[in-house]
Enzyme design. Structure first.
Site, PDB file in Angstrom:
ATOM      1  CE  LYS A  15      -1.861  -1.532   3.601  1.00  0.00           C
ATOM      2  NZ  LYS A  15      -2.347  -1.445   4.947  1.00  0.00           N
ATOM      3  NE  ARG A  88      -4.143  -2.514  11.240  1.00  0.00           N
ATOM      4  CZ  ARG A  88      -3.278  -1.837  10.511  1.00  0.00           C
ATOM      5  NH1 ARG A  88      -3.564  -0.658  10.073  1.00  0.00           N
ATOM      6  NH2 ARG A  88      -2.110  -2.386  10.202  1.00  0.00           N
ATOM      7  NE  ARG A 127       7.758  -2.524   5.446  1.00  0.00           N
ATOM      8  CZ  ARG A 127       6.429  -2.579   5.473  1.00  0.00           C
ATOM      9  NH1 ARG A 127       5.724  -2.041   4.492  1.00  0.00           N
ATOM     10  NH2 ARG A 127       5.807  -3.190   6.455  1.00  0.00           N
ATOM     11  NE  ARG A 160       6.386  -0.871   9.533  1.00  0.00           N
ATOM     12  CZ  ARG A 160       5.165  -0.989   9.027  1.00  0.00           C
ATOM     13  NH1 ARG A 160       4.861  -0.361   7.900  1.00  0.00           N
ATOM     14  NH2 ARG A 160       4.254  -1.710   9.622  1.00  0.00           N
ATOM     15  NE  ARG A 171       2.518  -5.594  11.048  1.00  0.00           N
ATOM     16  CZ  ARG A 171       3.481  -5.317  10.187  1.00  0.00           C
ATOM     17  NH1 ARG A 171       4.671  -5.898  10.299  1.00  0.00           N
ATOM     18  NH2 ARG A 171       3.291  -4.476   9.214  1.00  0.00           N
TER      19      ARG A 171
HETATM   20  P1  AMP Z   1       0.630  -0.347   9.278  1.00  0.00           P
HETATM   21  O1  AMP Z   1       1.683   0.689   9.012  1.00  0.00           O
HETATM   22  O2  AMP Z   1      -0.703  -0.008   8.646  1.00  0.00           O
HETATM   23  O3  AMP Z   1       1.106  -1.744   8.952  1.00  0.00           O
HETATM   24  O4  AMP Z   1       0.349  -0.314  10.854  1.00  0.00           O
HETATM   25  C1  AMP Z   1       1.367  -0.621  11.773  1.00  0.00           C
HETATM   26  C2  AMP Z   1       0.789  -0.846  13.151  1.00  0.00           C
HETATM   27  O5  AMP Z   1       0.120   0.356  13.594  1.00  0.00           O
HETATM   28  C3  AMP Z   1      -0.265  -1.918  13.254  1.00  0.00           C
HETATM   29  O6  AMP Z   1       0.304  -3.225  13.365  1.00  0.00           O
HETATM   30  C4  AMP Z   1      -1.008  -1.491  14.521  1.00  0.00           C
HETATM   31  O7  AMP Z   1      -0.228  -1.799  15.658  1.00  0.00           O
HETATM   32  C5  AMP Z   1      -1.017   0.025  14.391  1.00  0.00           C
HETATM   33  N1  AMP Z   1      -2.225   0.515  13.667  1.00  0.00           N
HETATM   34  C6  AMP Z   1      -2.277   1.113  12.443  1.00  0.00           C
HETATM   35  N2  AMP Z   1      -3.531   1.435  12.091  1.00  0.00           N
HETATM   36  C7  AMP Z   1      -4.322   1.023  13.132  1.00  0.00           C
HETATM   37  C8  AMP Z   1      -5.722   1.024  13.364  1.00  0.00           C
HETATM   38  N3  AMP Z   1      -6.588   1.495  12.444  1.00  0.00           N
HETATM   39  N4  AMP Z   1      -6.169   0.526  14.544  1.00  0.00           N
HETATM   40  C9  AMP Z   1      -5.324   0.025  15.466  1.00  0.00           C
HETATM   41  N5  AMP Z   1      -3.999  -0.037  15.312  1.00  0.00           N
HETATM   42  C10 AMP Z   1      -3.476   0.454  14.152  1.00  0.00           C
END
Ligand code: AMP
Length: 212
Positions: A15, A88, A127, A160, A171
């Protein structure tokens, strides 16, 4: 015509790379809750709480994420947006619907990116991100010119804290259990388009955006 888009894809589904192109070429505002959370000062109380959740691959509390989202949605200045990482789960999808109504915004398209689990794992473990400009590389698929160094900023690339195999599993499982059912929720609203997330992703998306 621009459409307001929501991406639904597994972790490392590609994404952020696609969103960066849509921002640069098509004037989109990228609302990525994961990025907003990572940007919170890690030495603050809130930052420590958030970092703890991120490092375990667990969801951050709704009230924290929703506050960050509201702030972005209220400052679009008429530009189209891409939602990446929110909602989510079903509860967040309902909150989003209320917020969009409140701010007189619409969601026009939900893009489901299809990517094999094997590719996801390579994307996760390969990554690398520039801490300065946030450009993303991958040591397997898209390496920098000099190993471990940003092409643009000449600084050391970082990873990360949640990009390892163990956290990926948490995840990915959470994605399948909590987030994947959103596809049905949005399909019933007639908004979902499936895109092959491994090849010519940007071209496929632009064609869907321009399709009326
Ligand atoms: P991402 O960068 O989208 O992969 O998000 C990384 C991490 O941020 C996730 O594994 C969650 O710990 C947290 N996170 C991101 N978006 C949300 C959301 N909408 N609700 C809860 N936690 C989130």
């Amino acid at each position: 015509m621009s459409k307001n888009i929501l991406f639904i894809a597994p972790p490392a589904g590609g994404k952020s790379t696609i969103c960066a192109r849509l921002v640069e070429n098509d004037g989109y505002i990228h609302i990525a809750t994961g990025n907003l959370l990572r940007d919170i000062d890690a030495s603050s109380d809130l930052g420590r709480k958030v970092q703890d959740k991120l490092s375990k691959g667990e969801f951050v509390d709704d009230d924290i994420v929703i506050e960050l989202l509201k702030n972005k949605l209220q400052n679009l200045n008429g530009k189209p947006f891409i939602l990446d990482g929110f909602p989510r789960n079903l509860h967040q999808a309902r909150v989003l619907e209320e917020l969009l109504n409140e701010y007189h915004l619409t969601l026009d398209l939900v893009i489901e990116l299809i990517v094999s689990e094997n590719t996801l794992l390579k994307r996760i473990t390969g990554r690398q991100i520039c801490p300065n400009c946030e450009r993303t590389y991958n040591k397997y698929f898209m390496p920098p010119r000099v190993s471990g160094i940003c092409d643009d900023c000449d600084v050391l690339l970082t990873s990360r804290i949640d990009d390892n195999e163990e956290t990926f599993k948490v995840r990915f499982d959470t994605y399948m259990k909590e987030t994947y059912p959103l596809i049905d929720y949005y399909r019933e609203k007639g908004l979902v388009v499936k895109i092959d997330g491994e090849d010519n992703i940007y071209e496929q998306i632009v064609s869907v955006i321009n399709d009326d």
